[in-house]
Design a protein around this motif. Structure first.
Motif, PDB file in Angstrom:
ATOM      1  N   GLN A  61      28.416  10.247  18.032  1.00  6.06           N
ATOM      2  CA  GLN A  61      28.059  10.613  19.396  1.00  6.06           C
ATOM      3  C   GLN A  61      29.091  11.502  20.083  1.00  6.06           C
ATOM      4  O   GLN A  61      28.727  12.383  20.865  1.00  6.06           O
ATOM      5  N   TYR A  62      30.376  11.289  19.775  1.00  8.36           N
ATOM      6  CA  TYR A  62      31.408  11.941  20.576  1.00  8.36           C
ATOM      7  C   TYR A  62      32.309  12.898  19.780  1.00  8.36           C
ATOM      8  O   TYR A  62      33.122  13.590  20.375  1.00  8.36           O
ATOM      9  N   ALA A  63      32.190  12.919  18.474  1.00 10.44           N
ATOM     10  CA  ALA A  63      32.985  13.855  17.669  1.00 10.44           C
ATOM     11  C   ALA A  63      32.131  15.069  17.309  1.00 10.44           C
ATOM     12  O   ALA A  63      30.907  14.979  17.201  1.00 10.44           O
TER      13      ALA A  63
ATOM     14  N   LYS B 114      26.060  16.466  25.119  1.00 13.88           N
ATOM     15  CA  LYS B 114      27.309  16.484  25.870  1.00 13.88           C
ATOM     16  C   LYS B 114      27.409  15.189  26.658  1.00 13.88           C
ATOM     17  O   LYS B 114      26.393  14.613  27.054  1.00 13.88           O
ATOM     18  N   HIS B 115      28.639  14.749  26.868  1.00 16.73           N
ATOM     19  CA  HIS B 115      28.858  13.508  27.592  1.00 16.73           C
ATOM     20  C   HIS B 115      29.959  13.702  28.628  1.00 16.73           C
ATOM     21  O   HIS B 115      30.871  14.515  28.452  1.00 16.73           O
TER      22      HIS B 115
ATOM     23  N   ILE C 226      25.209  14.200  29.562  1.00 16.00           N
ATOM     24  CA  ILE C 226      24.974  15.248  30.564  1.00 16.00           C
ATOM     25  C   ILE C 226      24.430  16.505  29.891  1.00 16.00           C
ATOM     26  O   ILE C 226      24.733  17.628  30.290  1.00 16.00           O
ATOM     27  N   THR C 227      23.632  16.300  28.826  1.00 17.54           N
ATOM     28  CA  THR C 227      23.119  17.423  28.050  1.00 17.54           C
ATOM     29  C   THR C 227      22.317  18.391  28.911  1.00 17.54           C
ATOM     30  O   THR C 227      22.373  19.598  28.732  1.00 17.54           O
ATOM     31  N   GLY C 228      21.572  17.873  29.879  1.00 21.91           N
ATOM     32  CA  GLY C 228      20.708  18.722  30.693  1.00 21.91           C
ATOM     33  C   GLY C 228      21.403  19.487  31.801  1.00 21.91           C
ATOM     34  O   GLY C 228      20.786  20.337  32.448  1.00 21.91           O
ATOM     35  N   GLN C 229      22.665  19.217  32.073  1.00 23.47           N
ATOM     36  CA  GLN C 229      23.382  19.911  33.137  1.00 23.47           C
ATOM     37  C   GLN C 229      23.841  21.300  32.693  1.00 23.47           C
ATOM     38  O   GLN C 229      23.549  21.733  31.572  1.00 23.47           O
TER      39      GLN C 229
END
Length: 454
Positions: free
Chosen positions: A262-264, A333-334, A342-345
């Protein structure tokens, strides 16, 4: 094994040497001859042994850093027939399974792969010395088996490509007794060999825990509930020292892999498995065609396979970039603070739109770091001042830093003025208290010399 050792003694290709007693000229120990990377040994009672790399033997003794397929293995065994070696009667006392992985295409250096290993089979890591250098490889030794990860290109002194060697070494044959493998002929049995590779070579790769430190340097981006746990999960010593059952270790492993995915930006274990799948496809491909049916279980090990194109020798792109591996999916994105997606931002967004809380928290953290640095610099200045000319310092006035606060009474701020070479320096609050504490240590004030209260 019923074998006439004189067959080797009379072979001109084998140049035997033996230690002799200086006086009696009596032979001591075994006779040894090296030929194309193999050591042919004749013991005093006539027992014979062969030690070394059959891969190196196939390469005319040059090295074992090339690709070694099943067909090559068969051919090497057939070549040993000229020395009277029969696979059915050649008893194994130990052997190794290994692959040379070309990591050049994935643009990840071998050191990154090696340093990412957190845990392997519950064994402590030992450094391998390669060409007089340490840090080029690691071993993990269990009771009957040894697992090796090392830089093959450095060992073989190859500069044209990056080769990573992953190897499973069976020091005792009881490690494979359940597979019915006792002789060289058993290793030629494709069904036995496939099962052995799956259980003893590929399964340990699945169970090995990898973490690439540079991908998640800080837990700040992770959800708050995982941050404390993550600090343990990325620590190699935590996996070794703490006794856990297999079920609990697997649960922790799955959690770490979830956070990595998820984060790498990339999962180094998946890249490694793709490289292994690519090399296994080459290993099982025969010269007669692309028939994988006899090694079907090996080719199904890591599906879908992103690193190989079936039926050709063409190497596909090994996924190691920052985009999502799944087609049609936008890169996730997070929020750097709370971990919320926050993928949609906007493309340059770093924080979620949660009433500016995360953005303000990030700003406060930045201000806090600046203040800490400023405080540290000031304390260094005070320590240097006391150390260099502490005996010449003159304390002009101060409040008592040990004065207890009284409820309802406004506390006075601690302030001091220090005269140095006729010049005055002012310190207030925490800086003044820090100065006084260090000044007392320097001059060894005691209760008999109380600090004057103003």
């Amino acid at each position: 094994m019923d074998f006439d050792f004189r067959l080797w003694e009379n072979d001109l290709k084998l140049d035997f040497t033996v230690v002799k007693d200086c006086r009696s000229k009596e032979e001591i120990g075994s006779k040894k001859a090296n030929y194309r990377g193999l050591n042919f040994i004749i013991e005093p009672l006539g027992k014979v042994k062969i030690k070394g790399s059959i891969h190196k033997y196939y390469n005319e003794g040059y090295n074992n850093a090339t690709r070694f397929t099943y067909d090559d293995f068969q051919e090497a065994v057939n070549q040993l027939a000229e020395f009277g070696v029969k696979p059915e009667t050649a008893i194994l006392r130990g052997f190794e399974l290994g692959l040379n992985l070309d990591t050049t295409a994935c643009k990840i250096d071998n050191k990154t792969f090696l340093d990412s290993i957190l845990y392997c089979r519950g064994a402590e890591r030992s450094d391998m010395e390669i060409n007089g250098k340490m840090g080029l490889g690691y071993t993990y030794k269990t009771t009957n088996t040894k697992y090796k990860f090392y830089d093959k290109s450095a060992q073989a002194k190859i500069q044209t490509s990056e080769l990573l060697r992953i190897e499973t070494s069976f020091n005792r044959m009881r490690a494979v007794e359940n597979y019915g493998i006792t002789s060289l002929a058993d290793l030629l049995d494709k069904e036995k060999l496939s099962k052995l590779i799956l259980d003893k070579y590929l399964k340990p790769i699945d169970e090995t825990i990898f973490f690439e430190w540079e991908q998640i340097k800080t837990p700040r981006r992770l959800p708050a509930k995982y941050r404390s746990k993550f600090k343990d999960l990325r620590n190699p010593d935590w996996w070794i020292k703490d006794d856990r059952c297999r079920k609990e270790r697997k649960r922790n492993k799955l959690l770490l892999e979830k956070l990595i995915n998820q984060y790498a930006k990339r999962n180094i274990q998946n890249i490694l498995k793709d490289l292994i799948s690519l090399e296994l496809s080459a290993f099982s491909r025969t010269k007669k065609g692309d028939d994988y049916t006899e090694f079907e279980s090996l080719n199904k090990w890591n599906k879908p396979n992103h690193a190989a194109k079936k039926g050709t020798n063409t190497q596909g792109i090994v996924r190691c970039d920052s985009h999502d591996h799944r087609e049609g999916k936008e890169k996730k994105k997070h929020c750097l603070i709370c971990g919320k997606e926050i993928t949609g931002q906007k493309t340059d967004s770093k924080y979620c739109n949660n009433q500016r809380k995360c953005r303000d928290k990030a700003y406060n953290l930045k201000v806090s770091e600046t203040r800490k640095k400023k405080k540290s610099d000031k304390e260094k200045e005070i320590l240097k001042l006391i150390k260099d000319i502490g005996d010449k310092l003159s304390l002009t006035r101060t409040t008592n830093p040990n004065r207890k606060k009284t409820k309802g009474v406004k506390a006075r701020k601690t302030s001091i003025i220090v005269t140095v070479n006729g010049k005055r320096k002012y310190y207030h609050g925490s800086q003044a208290r820090f100065f006084l504490n260090e000044f007392e240590k320097k001059t060894e004030y005691h209760e008999t010399n109380p600090i004057p209260v103003l």
